[in-house]
Design a protein around this motif. Structure first.
Motif, short mmCIF file in Angstrom:
data_model
loop_
_atom_site.label_atom_id
_atom_site.label_comp_id
_atom_site.label_asym_id
_atom_site.label_seq_id
_atom_site.Cartn_x
_atom_site.Cartn_y
_atom_site.Cartn_z
N GLU A 75 -9.70 5.07 -1.91
CA GLU A 75 -9.97 5.34 -0.50
C GLU A 75 -9.30 4.31 0.40
OE1 GLU A 75 -14.24 5.43 -0.36
OE2 GLU A 75 -14.37 7.34 -1.42
N LYS A 76 -9.38 3.04 0.02
CA LYS A 76 -8.80 1.96 0.83
C LYS A 76 -7.29 2.09 1.00
CE LYS A 76 -12.01 -1.90 0.10
NZ LYS A 76 -12.13 -3.27 -0.40
N ILE A 77 -6.63 2.58 -0.04
CA ILE A 77 -5.16 2.64 0.03
C ILE A 77 -4.65 4.05 0.35
CG2 ILE A 77 -4.81 0.65 -1.47
CD1 ILE A 77 -4.29 2.55 -3.79
N GLY A 78 -5.57 4.96 0.64
CA GLY A 78 -5.17 6.32 1.02
C GLY A 78 -4.53 7.10 -0.11
N ALA A 79 -4.96 6.82 -1.32
CA ALA A 79 -4.38 7.49 -2.49
C ALA A 79 -5.32 8.49 -3.12
CB ALA A 79 -3.96 6.44 -3.52
N PHE A 118 -2.91 -6.99 -4.84
CA PHE A 118 -3.59 -8.20 -5.30
C PHE A 118 -4.96 -8.28 -4.69
CE2 PHE A 118 0.81 -9.81 -5.85
CZ PHE A 118 0.71 -10.30 -7.14
N ASP A 119 -5.92 -8.71 -5.47
CA ASP A 119 -7.23 -9.06 -4.95
C ASP A 119 -7.01 -10.17 -3.91
OD1 ASP A 119 -9.80 -10.00 -4.50
OD2 ASP A 119 -10.30 -10.20 -6.61
N ALA A 120 -7.61 -10.02 -2.75
CA ALA A 120 -7.42 -10.98 -1.67
C ALA A 120 -7.81 -12.41 -2.08
CB ALA A 120 -8.21 -10.55 -0.43
N GLU A 147 4.12 -14.09 -6.19
CA GLU A 147 4.16 -13.17 -5.06
C GLU A 147 5.58 -13.08 -4.50
OE1 GLU A 147 2.44 -12.56 -0.53
OE2 GLU A 147 1.83 -14.33 -1.65
N GLN A 148 6.24 -14.22 -4.34
CA GLN A 148 7.60 -14.23 -3.81
C GLN A 148 8.56 -13.47 -4.73
OE1 GLN A 148 9.13 -18.13 -2.85
NE2 GLN A 148 11.21 -17.35 -2.60
N MET A 149 8.40 -13.63 -6.03
CA MET A 149 9.24 -12.92 -6.99
C MET A 149 9.11 -11.41 -6.80
SD MET A 149 8.66 -12.35 -11.03
CE MET A 149 7.45 -11.11 -10.60
N ILE A 150 7.89 -10.93 -6.64
CA ILE A 150 7.66 -9.49 -6.48
C ILE A 150 8.25 -9.00 -5.16
CG2 ILE A 150 5.87 -7.72 -6.18
CD1 ILE A 150 4.13 -9.49 -8.10
N ARG A 151 8.04 -9.76 -4.09
CA ARG A 151 8.58 -9.36 -2.79
C ARG A 151 10.11 -9.35 -2.81
NH1 ARG A 151 4.71 -8.78 1.07
NH2 ARG A 151 2.73 -9.86 0.76
N GLU A 152 10.71 -10.37 -3.43
CA GLU A 152 12.17 -10.41 -3.52
C GLU A 152 12.72 -9.25 -4.33
OE1 GLU A 152 13.32 -14.24 -5.07
OE2 GLU A 152 12.86 -15.26 -3.18
N HIS A 153 11.96 -8.81 -5.33
CA HIS A 153 12.39 -7.67 -6.14
C HIS A 153 12.39 -6.39 -5.31
CE1 HIS A 153 12.18 -4.53 -9.28
NE2 HIS A 153 13.04 -5.32 -9.86
N GLY A 154 11.50 -6.32 -4.30
CA GLY A 154 11.48 -5.17 -3.40
C GLY A 154 10.29 -4.26 -3.52
N ASN A 155 9.34 -4.58 -4.38
CA ASN A 155 8.14 -3.75 -4.49
C ASN A 155 7.19 -4.04 -3.35
OD1 ASN A 155 9.23 -4.09 -7.35
ND2 ASN A 155 7.82 -2.38 -7.56
N PRO A 156 6.50 -3.01 -2.85
CA PRO A 156 5.50 -3.23 -1.82
C PRO A 156 4.33 -4.05 -2.36
CG PRO A 156 5.81 -0.86 -2.23
CD PRO A 156 6.65 -1.60 -3.22
N VAL A 157 3.84 -4.99 -1.55
CA VAL A 157 2.73 -5.86 -1.94
C VAL A 157 1.67 -5.80 -0.85
CG1 VAL A 157 2.01 -8.25 -2.38
CG2 VAL A 157 4.24 -7.44 -3.20
N GLN A 158 0.42 -5.70 -1.26
CA GLN A 158 -0.68 -5.82 -0.30
C GLN A 158 -1.85 -6.53 -0.93
OE1 GLN A 158 -2.76 -2.16 0.97
NE2 GLN A 158 -1.49 -1.04 -0.49
N PHE A 159 -2.66 -7.11 -0.06
CA PHE A 159 -3.87 -7.81 -0.49
C PHE A 159 -5.07 -7.04 0.01
CE2 PHE A 159 -0.67 -11.08 -0.64
CZ PHE A 159 -1.05 -11.87 -1.73
N LEU A 160 -6.04 -6.82 -0.88
CA LEU A 160 -7.27 -6.14 -0.51
C LEU A 160 -8.46 -6.88 -1.11
CD1 LEU A 160 -6.34 -2.41 -1.26
CD2 LEU A 160 -6.57 -3.47 0.99
#
Length: 162
Positions: A75-79, A118-120, A147-160
């Motif tokens: 529900e939180k991520i609209g999926a 990621f868990d907030a 976190e930086q490695m994942i962002r540099e790779h290009g995958n979407p990242v969010q904290f919940l």
């Protein structure tokens, strides 16, 4: 395809500090907690999930002592309804096998199709422990570097808050 030793080379090439521990194969967080690593409180639990239509895939990273409520998370991520993805999907999207799910699998996601959640609570942690694409070792590194490695790779990242 990034495998166990490729992760060590990757970290060394990027000058990312880490601690590496080889151990027997573990397939669950319970087994992981039973091998006696000193930094158990930093170990992450990783879940590879999909939506009901199989169109969206998620790597959910939570602290080892938490349980993910898949209904609330969906529900939180609209999926909508979430479920665990099959071993075939795990191999297709992350190049991983059951028991070896880890954020380092993102390096095998050439289309950056997997969304990372990621868990907030990780925003306040300095260190995280994850497998290096193989469940016979664990790597501890700065959460910010992961976190930086994942962002540099290009995958979407969010904290919940999970």
């Amino acid at each position: 395809m990034f495998q166990k030793e490729d992760i060590r080379v990757y970290l060394d090439e990027k000058n990312i500090p880490y601690e590496w521990f080889d151990h027997k194969a573990v397939f669950t967080i319970e087994e992981m907690m039973g091998i006696g690593l000193e930094k158990e409180e930093d170990i992450a639990k990783n879940l590879f999930l999909r939506d009901a239509k199989g169109k969206r895939h998620f790597l959910v990273v939570i602290q080892e002592n938490k349980r993910a409520d898949l209904k609330t998370l969906g529900e939180k991520i609209g999926a909508g309804k979430l479920s665990f993805a099959s071993e075939e999907r795990l191999m297709k999207y992350l190049g991983l096998t059951k028991g070896a799910v880890t954020p380092f699998g993102i390096l095998n996601d050439t289309n950056c199709a997997v969304e990372v959640i990621f868990d907030a609570d990780f925003q306040n942690k300095e260190v995280i422990g994850v497998h290096p694409n193989d469940n016979t070792a664990s790597v501890f590194l700065a959460f910010s570097d992961l976190e930086q490695m994942i962002r540099e790779h290009g995958n979407p990242v969010q904290f919940l808050s999970l």
